[in-house]
Design a protein around this motif. Structure first.
Motif, short mmCIF file in Angstrom:
data_model
loop_
_atom_site.label_atom_id
_atom_site.label_comp_id
_atom_site.label_asym_id
_atom_site.label_seq_id
_atom_site.Cartn_x
_atom_site.Cartn_y
_atom_site.Cartn_z
N ARG A 111 0.85 -1.18 0.00
CA ARG A 111 0.00 0.00 0.00
C ARG A 111 0.89 1.24 0.00
O ARG A 111 1.76 1.40 0.86
CB ARG A 111 -0.94 0.07 1.20
CG ARG A 111 -1.74 1.37 1.15
CD ARG A 111 -3.03 1.38 1.89
NE ARG A 111 -3.81 2.57 1.52
CZ ARG A 111 -4.97 2.88 2.05
NH1 ARG A 111 -5.52 2.09 2.97
NH2 ARG A 111 -5.62 3.96 1.66
N ILE A 112 0.64 2.11 -0.97
CA ILE A 112 1.36 3.38 -1.02
C ILE A 112 0.92 4.24 0.16
O ILE A 112 -0.28 4.40 0.42
CB ILE A 112 1.09 4.09 -2.36
CG1 ILE A 112 1.80 3.33 -3.50
CG2 ILE A 112 1.53 5.54 -2.31
CD1 ILE A 112 1.44 3.82 -4.88
N ARG A 113 1.91 4.81 0.88
CA ARG A 113 1.60 5.66 2.03
C ARG A 113 1.62 7.14 1.68
O ARG A 113 0.92 7.93 2.29
CB ARG A 113 2.60 5.41 3.17
CG ARG A 113 2.78 3.97 3.62
CD ARG A 113 1.49 3.27 4.00
NE ARG A 113 1.72 2.16 4.93
CZ ARG A 113 1.89 0.90 4.59
NH1 ARG A 113 1.87 0.55 3.31
NH2 ARG A 113 2.09 -0.03 5.51
N ARG A 114 2.46 7.52 0.71
CA ARG A 114 2.55 8.95 0.38
C ARG A 114 3.34 9.14 -0.90
O ARG A 114 4.05 8.23 -1.35
CB ARG A 114 3.24 9.73 1.50
CG ARG A 114 4.70 9.34 1.73
CD ARG A 114 5.45 10.36 2.56
NE ARG A 114 6.86 10.00 2.70
CZ ARG A 114 7.82 10.86 2.94
NH1 ARG A 114 7.54 12.15 3.09
NH2 ARG A 114 9.08 10.48 3.06
N LEU A 115 3.20 10.32 -1.48
CA LEU A 115 4.08 10.75 -2.55
C LEU A 115 5.45 10.99 -1.94
O LEU A 115 5.59 11.78 -1.00
CB LEU A 115 3.54 12.03 -3.19
CG LEU A 115 4.40 12.64 -4.31
CD1 LEU A 115 4.32 11.79 -5.57
CD2 LEU A 115 3.94 14.06 -4.61
N GLY A 165 5.38 0.88 2.89
CA GLY A 165 5.71 0.80 4.31
C GLY A 165 6.86 -0.09 4.68
O GLY A 165 7.33 -0.05 5.83
N SER A 166 7.36 -0.94 3.76
CA SER A 166 8.41 -1.87 4.15
C SER A 166 9.16 -2.36 2.92
O SER A 166 8.67 -2.29 1.79
CB SER A 166 7.81 -3.08 4.89
OG SER A 166 7.06 -3.89 3.99
N TRP A 173 15.37 1.56 -1.50
CA TRP A 173 15.10 0.34 -2.27
C TRP A 173 13.88 0.59 -3.14
O TRP A 173 12.90 1.18 -2.69
CB TRP A 173 14.82 -0.83 -1.32
CG TRP A 173 15.96 -1.17 -0.42
CD1 TRP A 173 16.16 -0.74 0.85
CD2 TRP A 173 17.04 -2.04 -0.72
NE1 TRP A 173 17.30 -1.28 1.37
CE2 TRP A 173 17.87 -2.10 0.42
CE3 TRP A 173 17.40 -2.80 -1.85
CZ2 TRP A 173 19.02 -2.86 0.48
CZ3 TRP A 173 18.55 -3.56 -1.80
CH2 TRP A 173 19.34 -3.59 -0.64
N HIS A 174 13.89 0.08 -4.40
CA HIS A 174 12.84 0.51 -5.29
C HIS A 174 12.69 -0.39 -6.52
O HIS A 174 13.50 -1.27 -6.77
CB HIS A 174 13.14 1.92 -5.80
CG HIS A 174 14.40 1.98 -6.61
ND1 HIS A 174 15.12 3.11 -6.78
CD2 HIS A 174 15.08 1.02 -7.30
CE1 HIS A 174 16.18 2.87 -7.55
NE2 HIS A 174 16.17 1.61 -7.86
#
Length: 405
Positions: free
Chosen positions: A19-23, A113-114, A144-145
């Motif tokens: 889940r994306i938390r923010r830009l 988130g992780s 990390w991406h």
């Protein structure tokens, strides 16, 4: 009704394994990074955290023909970077797809988130046949991406963690970069603290990174702190894009990335869609490309604007005056195009990119519903008041609580 799905996300059933938390951060490719640095740093207030020279990645026969090769990572808070600006010529030489208008947008990044979520999202995108431009760990920044492009070619990034710049203002020294990763690592991976302690034990001078000096005299009283400009960036975003295929773009950001549609509007027959990652009304907005000419915006980019939120309505007014006095072009665009934001103005940079200055964004509560349009204040761009009425969600949302300078 809650979100449910087949994935266990920290004990919560979820429709995708992240889940994306923010830009997280955003970037553009510019003709002359040094000229742009004056605008972004001296005038807007970003601070350079690290440079990046693309010269060593270019074939020798191209180095003399691409123009500037040094770009910059910049920040407004403690994240190593919240904004990047890279040299357009060098970037296009390394990434041929970036010659299209979509390539003016360097990256749109989303924080999860992780590290587990990055790894699982990479597998999920791969299993569904979605393209991925690259993956691993970037330095500078230590995040990390992996990079999935949207249907029209804008580079998105999902990442976990990012280097934090502390009270002393130093970024990590290059000697700490160590191993470069081309894919998510084997999990579990050692912690950031363990990496720092290992570097110390190896004798690496961990306090020998870059510290950017402030540009300009601190002569403005900003809420009791002296700063070099009469405002402070406290949050970045939203990103606004022009789209050729609205349905495909909405589908990617809603169904693949998992952003939530907050609102849709019809502006003079044009469908405009606003999506959010957290409680902000929107962190991404999509507009049909036909609006670009009608609004007299830069025809060479699909970026409508990038937002920067300042600390108060007074700071917004002061920022507009400060930038105008510095010779910056300021645009006021129809407020109907920006539901969830009341007063805003657009500062145009040397490359023609628009930066939306604002002080307030509507926040979405537990029921997921935006404020009904008839309850929003009516904005008259020709007559801004000296003060504005407070709203129940004024000063709420993602907070900036660190020192202003």
């Amino acid at each position: 009704m809650g979100e449910q799905g087949d994935f266990d996300l920290g004990g919560v059933r979820w429709p995708r394994p992240f889940r994306i938390r923010r830009l997280g951060h955003f970037g553009v490719n510019v003709a002359d990074p040094e000229r742009s640095r004056d605008f972004y740093c001296r005038l807007l207030g970003f601070r350079v955290s690290d440079p990046l020279d693309f010269a060593h990645r270019l074939p020798e026969d191209k180095r003399a023909h691409v123009g500037p090769t040094v770009g910059y990572f910049a920040r407004h808070g403690t994240d190593h970077h919240s904004f990047v600006f890279f040299p357009k010529g060098a970037y296009q030489a390394l990434n041929p797809w970036a010659t299209r208008p979509q390539g003016t947008v360097n990256q749109i990044t989303w924080q999860v988130g992780s590290l587990q979520e990055v790894s699982d999202a990479f597998d999920w995108f791969s299993a569904r046949g979605r393209p991925i431009r690259r993956a691993g760990r970037d330095l500078p920044g230590s995040n990390w991406h992996f990079y999935p492009p949207d249907p029209e070619g804008h580079t998105n990034e999902l990442y976990y963690g990012i280097e934090q710049v502390g009270w002393d203002g130093y970024s990590k020294p290059r000697e700490m970069y160590g191993v470069r990763y081309a894919k998510p690592p084997q999990l579990p991976h050692k912690s950031e603290l363990a990496e720092v302690m290992h570097a110390t034990a190896e004798g690496i001078p961990i306090q020998k990174g870059l510290r950017a000096a402030e540009v300009g005299d601190e002569k403005y009283d900003v809420a009791g702190i002296l700063l070099a400009r009469p405002f402070k960036i406290v949050r970045h975003g939203p990103v606004r894009l022009f789209a050729t295929d609205m349905e495909a773009m909405v589908s990617f950001y809603r169904d693949d990335l998992g952003l939530t549609v907050s609102e849709e509007i019809d502006y003079r027959g044009h469908r405009c869609v606003f999506l959010r990652a957290n409680t902000e009304h929107h962190s991404m907005a999509l507009y049909p490309v036909e609006l670009r000419e009608q609004l007299e915006l830069n025809p060479h980019t699909t970026l409508m604007s990038f937002g920067i939120q300042v600390g108060s309505y007074q700071q917004l007014r002061d920022a507009i005056d400060f930038l105008r006095d510095a010779g910056v072009k300021i645009r006021l665009l129809p407020p109907e195009l920006f539901p969830g934001i009341d007063y805003s103005a657009f500062a145009v940079d040397p490359d023609g990119f628009a930066f939306q200055l604002y002080y307030y964004m509507e926040q979405i509560g537990w029921d997921g519903k935006p404020r009904p349009p008839h309850l929003r204040p009516k904005i008259d761009n020709a007559n801004w008041p000296a003060t504005v009425a407070g709203q129940p969600d004024s000063f709420l949302g993602e907070p900036f609580l660190g020192p202003l300078g």
